[in-house]
Structure formats: C-alpha cells, structure tokens
Design a protein around this motif. Structure first.
Motif, PDB file in Angstrom:
ATOM      1  N   VAL A 177       0.836  -1.204   0.000  1.00 20.18           N
ATOM      2  CA  VAL A 177       0.000   0.000   0.000  1.00 20.18           C
ATOM      3  C   VAL A 177       0.869   1.252   0.000  1.00 20.18           C
ATOM      4  O   VAL A 177       0.655   2.181  -0.792  1.00 20.18           O
ATOM      5  N   ASN A 178       1.880   1.278   0.853  1.00 16.11           N
ATOM      6  CA  ASN A 178       2.707   2.473   1.013  1.00 16.11           C
ATOM      7  C   ASN A 178       3.667   2.704  -0.145  1.00 16.11           C
ATOM      8  O   ASN A 178       3.940   3.859  -0.510  1.00 16.11           O
ATOM      9  N   ASN A 179       4.186   1.630  -0.733  1.00 10.90           N
ATOM     10  CA  ASN A 179       5.232   1.783  -1.742  1.00 10.90           C
ATOM     11  C   ASN A 179       4.768   1.548  -3.180  1.00 10.90           C
ATOM     12  O   ASN A 179       5.342   2.113  -4.106  1.00 10.90           O
ATOM     13  N   PHE A 180       3.751   0.731  -3.355  1.00  8.03           N
ATOM     14  CA  PHE A 180       3.281   0.416  -4.708  1.00  8.03           C
ATOM     15  C   PHE A 180       2.056   1.238  -5.098  1.00  8.03           C
ATOM     16  O   PHE A 180       1.976   1.785  -6.201  1.00  8.03           O
ATOM     17  N   LEU A 181       1.097   1.359  -4.188  1.00 14.23           N
ATOM     18  CA  LEU A 181      -0.161   2.017  -4.517  1.00 14.23           C
ATOM     19  C   LEU A 181      -0.143   3.534  -4.347  1.00 14.23           C
ATOM     20  O   LEU A 181      -0.821   4.252  -5.088  1.00 14.23           O
ATOM     21  N   ASN A 182       0.613   4.018  -3.388  1.00  6.24           N
ATOM     22  CA  ASN A 182       0.465   5.416  -2.991  1.00  6.24           C
ATOM     23  C   ASN A 182       0.974   6.442  -3.991  1.00  6.24           C
ATOM     24  O   ASN A 182       0.791   7.645  -3.794  1.00  6.24           O
ATOM     25  N   THR A 183       1.602   6.009  -5.068  1.00  3.84           N
ATOM     26  CA  THR A 183       2.044   6.961  -6.098  1.00  3.84           C
ATOM     27  C   THR A 183       1.003   7.113  -7.204  1.00  3.84           C
ATOM     28  O   THR A 183       1.230   7.854  -8.161  1.00  3.84           O
ATOM     29  N   ALA A 184      -0.130   6.431  -7.072  1.00  2.00           N
ATOM     30  CA  ALA A 184      -1.113   6.381  -8.160  1.00  2.00           C
ATOM     31  C   ALA A 184      -2.189   7.454  -8.018  1.00  2.00           C
ATOM     32  O   ALA A 184      -2.479   7.950  -6.925  1.00  2.00           O
ATOM     33  N   ASP A 185      -2.817   7.759  -9.162  1.00  2.00           N
ATOM     34  CA  ASP A 185      -3.990   8.627  -9.185  1.00  2.00           C
ATOM     35  C   ASP A 185      -5.259   7.821  -8.913  1.00  2.00           C
ATOM     36  O   ASP A 185      -6.234   8.350  -8.377  1.00  2.00           O
ATOM     37  N   TYR A 186      -5.223   6.537  -9.319  1.00  2.63           N
ATOM     38  CA  TYR A 186      -6.368   5.650  -9.116  1.00  2.63           C
ATOM     39  C   TYR A 186      -5.864   4.296  -8.650  1.00  2.63           C
ATOM     40  O   TYR A 186      -4.931   3.727  -9.236  1.00  2.63           O
ATOM     41  N   THR A 187      -6.444   3.782  -7.564  1.00  2.00           N
ATOM     42  CA  THR A 187      -6.058   2.459  -7.063  1.00  2.00           C
ATOM     43  C   THR A 187      -7.273   1.551  -7.036  1.00  2.00           C
ATOM     44  O   THR A 187      -8.382   1.974  -6.725  1.00  2.00           O
ATOM     45  N   PHE A 188      -7.032   0.299  -7.375  1.00  2.00           N
ATOM     46  CA  PHE A 188      -8.061  -0.733  -7.438  1.00  2.00           C
ATOM     47  C   PHE A 188      -7.564  -1.892  -6.580  1.00  2.00           C
ATOM     48  O   PHE A 188      -6.602  -2.562  -6.934  1.00  2.00           O
ATOM     49  N   THR A 189      -8.179  -2.091  -5.422  1.00  2.00           N
ATOM     50  CA  THR A 189      -7.707  -3.078  -4.451  1.00  2.00           C
ATOM     51  C   THR A 189      -8.774  -4.132  -4.213  1.00  2.00           C
ATOM     52  O   THR A 189      -9.936  -3.799  -3.958  1.00  2.00           O
ATOM     53  N   VAL A 190      -8.374  -5.394  -4.295  1.00  2.00           N
ATOM     54  CA  VAL A 190      -9.303  -6.509  -4.094  1.00  2.00           C
ATOM     55  C   VAL A 190      -8.731  -7.448  -3.043  1.00  2.00           C
ATOM     56  O   VAL A 190      -7.544  -7.791  -3.078  1.00  2.00           O
ATOM     57  N   PHE A 191      -9.590  -7.863  -2.114  1.00  2.00           N
ATOM     58  CA  PHE A 191      -9.210  -8.891  -1.151  1.00  2.00           C
ATOM     59  C   PHE A 191     -10.134 -10.079  -1.313  1.00  2.00           C
ATOM     60  O   PHE A 191     -11.357  -9.936  -1.369  1.00  2.00           O
ATOM     61  N   SER A 192      -9.545 -11.286  -1.338  1.00  2.00           N
ATOM     62  CA  SER A 192     -10.309 -12.528  -1.392  1.00  2.00           C
ATOM     63  C   SER A 192      -9.767 -13.473  -0.326  1.00  2.00           C
ATOM     64  O   SER A 192      -8.586 -13.841  -0.359  1.00  2.00           O
ATOM     65  N   GLY A 193     -10.616 -13.848   0.613  1.00  2.00           N
ATOM     66  CA  GLY A 193     -10.170 -14.731   1.686  1.00  2.00           C
ATOM     67  C   GLY A 193     -11.124 -14.660   2.867  1.00  2.00           C
ATOM     68  O   GLY A 193     -12.277 -14.237   2.741  1.00  2.00           O
ATOM     69  N   HIS A 194     -10.640 -15.075   4.038  1.00  2.00           N
ATOM     70  CA  HIS A 194     -11.450 -15.037   5.253  1.00  2.00           C
ATOM     71  C   HIS A 194     -11.487 -13.620   5.827  1.00  2.00           C
ATOM     72  O   HIS A 194     -10.525 -12.853   5.695  1.00  2.00           O
ATOM     73  N   ASN A 249     -16.149  -4.521  18.542  1.00  2.00           N
ATOM     74  CA  ASN A 249     -15.557  -3.612  19.530  1.00  2.00           C
ATOM     75  C   ASN A 249     -14.952  -2.380  18.870  1.00  2.00           C
ATOM     76  O   ASN A 249     -14.508  -1.466  19.561  1.00  2.00           O
ATOM     77  N   GLU A 250     -14.908  -2.372  17.543  1.00  2.00           N
ATOM     78  CA  GLU A 250     -14.343  -1.240  16.807  1.00  2.00           C
ATOM     79  C   GLU A 250     -15.351  -0.710  15.797  1.00  2.00           C
ATOM     80  O   GLU A 250     -15.064  -0.552  14.628  1.00  2.00           O
ATOM     81  N   ASN A 251     -16.573  -0.454  16.281  1.00  2.00           N
ATOM     82  CA  ASN A 251     -17.580   0.146  15.409  1.00  2.00           C
ATOM     83  C   ASN A 251     -17.907  -0.706  14.202  1.00  2.00           C
ATOM     84  O   ASN A 251     -18.157  -0.200  13.114  1.00  2.00           O
ATOM     85  N   ASN A 252     -17.883  -2.015  14.361  1.00  2.00           N
ATOM     86  CA  ASN A 252     -18.164  -2.962  13.280  1.00  2.00           C
ATOM     87  C   ASN A 252     -17.213  -2.787  12.096  1.00  2.00           C
ATOM     88  O   ASN A 252     -17.607  -2.833  10.930  1.00  2.00           O
ATOM     89  N   THR A 253     -15.942  -2.603  12.417  1.00  2.00           N
ATOM     90  CA  THR A 253     -14.918  -2.473  11.386  1.00  2.00           C
ATOM     91  C   THR A 253     -14.625  -3.827  10.757  1.00  2.00           C
ATOM     92  O   THR A 253     -14.483  -4.838  11.455  1.00  2.00           O
ATOM     93  N   GLN A 254     -14.517  -3.847   9.437  1.00  2.00           N
ATOM     94  CA  GLN A 254     -14.186  -5.075   8.721  1.00  2.00           C
ATOM     95  C   GLN A 254     -12.707  -5.398   8.880  1.00  2.00           C
ATOM     96  O   GLN A 254     -11.839  -4.543   8.672  1.00  2.00           O
ATOM     97  N   TYR A 255     -12.429  -6.655   9.262  1.00  2.00           N
ATOM     98  CA  TYR A 255     -11.051  -7.143   9.331  1.00  2.00           C
ATOM     99  C   TYR A 255     -10.866  -8.268   8.323  1.00  2.00           C
ATOM    100  O   TYR A 255     -11.809  -8.997   7.989  1.00  2.00           O
ATOM    101  N   LEU A 256      -9.633  -8.410   7.845  1.00  2.00           N
ATOM    102  CA  LEU A 256      -9.294  -9.378   6.807  1.00  2.00           C
ATOM    103  C   LEU A 256      -8.137 -10.235   7.284  1.00  2.00           C
ATOM    104  O   LEU A 256      -7.143  -9.714   7.808  1.00  2.00           O
TER     105      LEU A 256
END
Length: 247
Positions: free
Chosen positions: A60-77, A83-90
C-alpha cells in the motif's frame, strides 16, 4: 493517469484453506489486462498470496500510494470487529488487517472485499456450485481501451467506492471457480461487453447491482452484497468498450 491494482488472495490462512482466492487472482489479472478491463499493464498489478501484515502495508505504502487511481481486491477469510464500530477485518498470513489499512493516498479508489463478515471471529466459507467457465480474456488490442478507461476514471468525482460480497454477519460463498461475488462481477461485465450496444462504460455500481442478480441465479448462497453509499454522480468503471462493438 497513474493506475495501480493490488490483489490480495488468501487461500491458506489460520481459518482454513479456500479453493476460490487463487482463481480470483487469475481471473482478475486476465480481466484487468483485457480490452474489457481497460488494458492494465502487468506491471501495474501486484498480487500477494497469503501475505504478512507488513507485506500488505508495504504494498500500500510503496506500490499504490504513487497512483492517481487504485483498485484493491481482497479474497479470503474476514470478520467484523464489534468492539471497533463494526470495522471489517481481513485475515492474512500472520494475522488480521483492518479495511482501513487498504486505503491509499490516491484521490480515486475502488476497494472490493470478498470475504465473510461474521461478528467477532471468522466463519468458514460455504462452497457453492461452480459455474461453467471463467471470464475469458479479450486479447485483441486493435482498438485500445486504455485511454478510454483513464478518461472515465478521471471524470469521476474523487473518493472511495467500497464493495462487500456480503452484508454484516453473513458468510460469503466460495467455489473452485472463485468467490461467488467476484466471479459474478466479472461475469456480468462480460455479458455487458457482449450484449450492450449503446454504452461504453459499465461502472462498479452497475456491476454490483447486476452481479447480485447473477449470483442469486447461479450460486447456492443467501449472502447479500452491499456497496457503501456515496453521494456521487459518476462511478468508476469496471468495464469499458468502444460502441458499437462488432463480433
């Protein structure tokens, strides 16, 4: 426009092995580099299999952060921390990351999460019946869609579009063909590319809405995908083409 895509696919983490994420990765890479996906260059796409927390943050910090547009996909559990405002964890290779860890400095972002959303702890994913075949790659580059994709992205308002494969406290169906939600998004985009002769953009919102219906008809699952509400007039593209299209 500088674009970057990050595909995080976790097929063997603490909550158990999954058959779909690896297929999601290959389907997405084939899709993004095709005409329909906007002809991403392979160098603009990074895939991480069962990465560590540090590897995700580094990407995220080194590959994505230089972009104008980022497209991020997570697949898994995944799971929701009540306890954190129903925050999604991966769930990644050595622990869990928050969905907020995937946000980048780009003015325009799309984040797609295909995971369980059970409260507190991960739930085992249920296998669905596989579909006939994966999304095909349109290899012809006689009329490039790359610039078209860039133009449509930059015409959209700044902000983040976030799509989830399920509602809170639901599991997400997985299969040998890939996650039911990601597979459905790509399938309806392919159908649009072949059958719609009037428009040149199929947005992430279009794909989400059509994908819900496709998943209901083709997968044995009761999950209800959700897209975070946004006050925007123009959504980011998932598919593009020049019209009319001849086959």
């Amino acid at each position: 426009m500088i674009r970057r895509a990050l595909i995080i696919y976790c097929d063997d983490t603490e909550s158990g092995e999954l058959p779909g994420p690896s297929k999601d990765n290959s389907n997405l890479r084939n899709y993004l580099t095709s005409l329909i996906g906007g002809e991403w260059e392979p160098s603009e796409i990074k895939s991480l299999r069962n990465p560590t927390i540090d590897q995700v943050k580094s990407a995220v910090n080194n590959f994505l952060n230089t972009a104008d547009y980022t497209f991020t996909v997570f697949s898994g559990h995944g799971w929701i921390n009540t306890n954190e405002n129903n925050t999604q964890y991966l769930e990644v290779g050595d622990g869990d990351i928050s969905i907020y860890d995937l946000e980048t400095k780009a003015d325009r972002q799309t984040i797609i999460i295909d995971s369980c959303r059970g409260y507190i702890s991960p739930l085992n994913e249920s296998l669905s019946k596989g579909l006939g075949r994966a999304v095909e790659s349109f290899s012809s580059r006689s009329s490039s869609t790359r610039q078209l994709f860039d133009n449509i992205v930059m015409r959209a308002e700044e902000g983040i579009s976030v799509l989830f494969s399920a509602s809170e406290n639901q599991s997400s169906s997985d299969s040998e063909k890939g996650g039911a939600y990601i597979y459905s998004l790509l399938a309806v985009s392919r159908n649009w590319f072949k059958n719609d002769k009037t428009s040149n953009i199929f947005t992430v919102k279009n794909a989400h809405q059509s994908g819900i219906l496709f998943m209901k008809d083709n997968f044995n699952t009761k999950q209800k995908p959700v897209m975070m509400p946004e006050k925007r007039m123009r959504y980011f593209p998932l598919s593009v083409k020049f019209t009319p299209v001849k086959f």
